[in-house]
Every structure is written in structure tokens, then in C-alpha cells.
Scaffold this motif. Sequence first.
Motif, PDB file in Angstrom:
ATOM      1  N   CYS A  15       0.833  -1.212   0.000  1.00  0.00           N
ATOM      2  CA  CYS A  15       0.000   0.000   0.000  1.00  0.00           C
ATOM      3  C   CYS A  15       0.863   1.256   0.000  1.00  0.00           C
ATOM      4  N   ARG A  16       1.931   1.237   0.774  1.00  0.00           N
ATOM      5  CA  ARG A  16       2.814   2.402   0.863  1.00  0.00           C
ATOM      6  C   ARG A  16       3.451   2.714  -0.490  1.00  0.00           C
ATOM      7  N   ARG A  18       2.361   1.756  -3.458  1.00  0.00           N
ATOM      8  CA  ARG A  18       1.302   2.169  -4.388  1.00  0.00           C
ATOM      9  C   ARG A  18       0.926   3.628  -4.184  1.00  0.00           C
ATOM     10  N   ARG A  19       0.968   4.076  -2.954  1.00  0.00           N
ATOM     11  CA  ARG A  19       0.634   5.462  -2.636  1.00  0.00           C
ATOM     12  C   ARG A  19       1.811   6.404  -2.935  1.00  0.00           C
ATOM     13  N   VAL A  21       4.559   6.716  -1.084  1.00  0.00           N
ATOM     14  CA  VAL A  21       4.943   7.303   0.206  1.00  0.00           C
ATOM     15  C   VAL A  21       6.215   6.616   0.701  1.00  0.00           C
ATOM     16  N   LEU A  59      -1.870   6.090   5.359  1.00  0.00           N
ATOM     17  CA  LEU A  59      -1.905   5.682   3.948  1.00  0.00           C
ATOM     18  C   LEU A  59      -3.207   6.094   3.262  1.00  0.00           C
ATOM     19  N   SER A  60      -4.152   6.607   4.029  1.00  0.00           N
ATOM     20  CA  SER A  60      -5.485   6.957   3.512  1.00  0.00           C
ATOM     21  C   SER A  60      -6.174   5.751   2.890  1.00  0.00           C
ATOM     22  N   VAL A  61      -6.114   4.624   3.609  1.00  0.00           N
ATOM     23  CA  VAL A  61      -6.823   3.413   3.187  1.00  0.00           C
ATOM     24  C   VAL A  61      -7.601   2.864   4.378  1.00  0.00           C
ATOM     25  N   LEU A  95      -5.716   2.208  -4.819  1.00  0.00           N
ATOM     26  CA  LEU A  95      -4.616   2.852  -4.098  1.00  0.00           C
ATOM     27  C   LEU A  95      -3.798   3.754  -5.010  1.00  0.00           C
ATOM     28  N   SER A  96      -3.905   3.549  -6.305  1.00  0.00           N
ATOM     29  CA  SER A  96      -3.160   4.374  -7.248  1.00  0.00           C
ATOM     30  C   SER A  96      -3.882   5.664  -7.599  1.00  0.00           C
ATOM     31  N   VAL A  99      -5.959  10.745  -3.505  1.00  0.00           N
ATOM     32  CA  VAL A  99      -6.643  10.629  -2.225  1.00  0.00           C
ATOM     33  C   VAL A  99      -7.560  11.821  -2.032  1.00  0.00           C
ATOM     34  N   ASP A 101      -9.131  13.691   0.770  1.00  0.00           N
ATOM     35  CA  ASP A 101      -9.011  13.823   2.216  1.00  0.00           C
ATOM     36  C   ASP A 101     -10.349  14.059   2.916  1.00  0.00           C
TER      37      ASP A 101
END
Length: 106
Positions: A15-16, A18-19, A21, A59-61, A95-96, A99, A101
Motif C-alpha cells: 500500500c505504501r 502504491r501510494r 509514500v 496511507l489513507s486506506v 490505491l493508485s 486521495v 481527504d
Amino acid sequence: MEQIEMNVGQAIKMCRTRRGVSQTELAQRSDCSVSYLSMLENNKRDPTLSTLTRIAHGLSVPVGILFFLAAEREELGGMDRELAGELARTALELLSEPVDDQLPFV
């Protein structure tokens, strides 16, 4: 009681990346050290639920996505293998995306 093995570290790292980050940025967002995050990603530590929730937030997931991506095949019960693969691919595609918020995710 049987202990369930999940690859939470791999799910966090997937996830990280993909984001887009870095470990440093995620550690700051999650209020943990870079070394601890690295140990989590390498499955050398097991995070508490509160830590995993902070990481998911960073991660905003949804934390459920981390659990799903971390699940081993046996843990998915009778779920069709093809369906599980499609759900995982869809989650990773999401995830791609940028985001928003404003949306709740945890």
C-alpha cells in the motif's frame, strides 16, 4: 486457539509503495519510528490494532483493506480464488488513485 498468520508487513509495504509514500513519511504520519515501520514491513514485529489503524490512516486506506491484502488464502475461507484475486487487484488499483481527504477511511 490457533494463531492466524497474516502478512501484514507485506500489505503495508504494498500500500505504501502504491501510494508513493516513503517509509519516513509514513512513519511521521503514523506517529512511529522509521525503524519500527521497517521491522513491520519485514514481518519482524506484529503491530497492535491501534498502530495498524494509524498506519492505515497515514496511507489513507481503510484498515480492512490492509487486513484483506494481508490474509493468507486459507484465511479467506470458502471465497473463490478468482474473486479474491479480483478484489485484491481492485483494491490495489484504487490505491493508485488520488486521495480525497474529505472521505472517511478508517
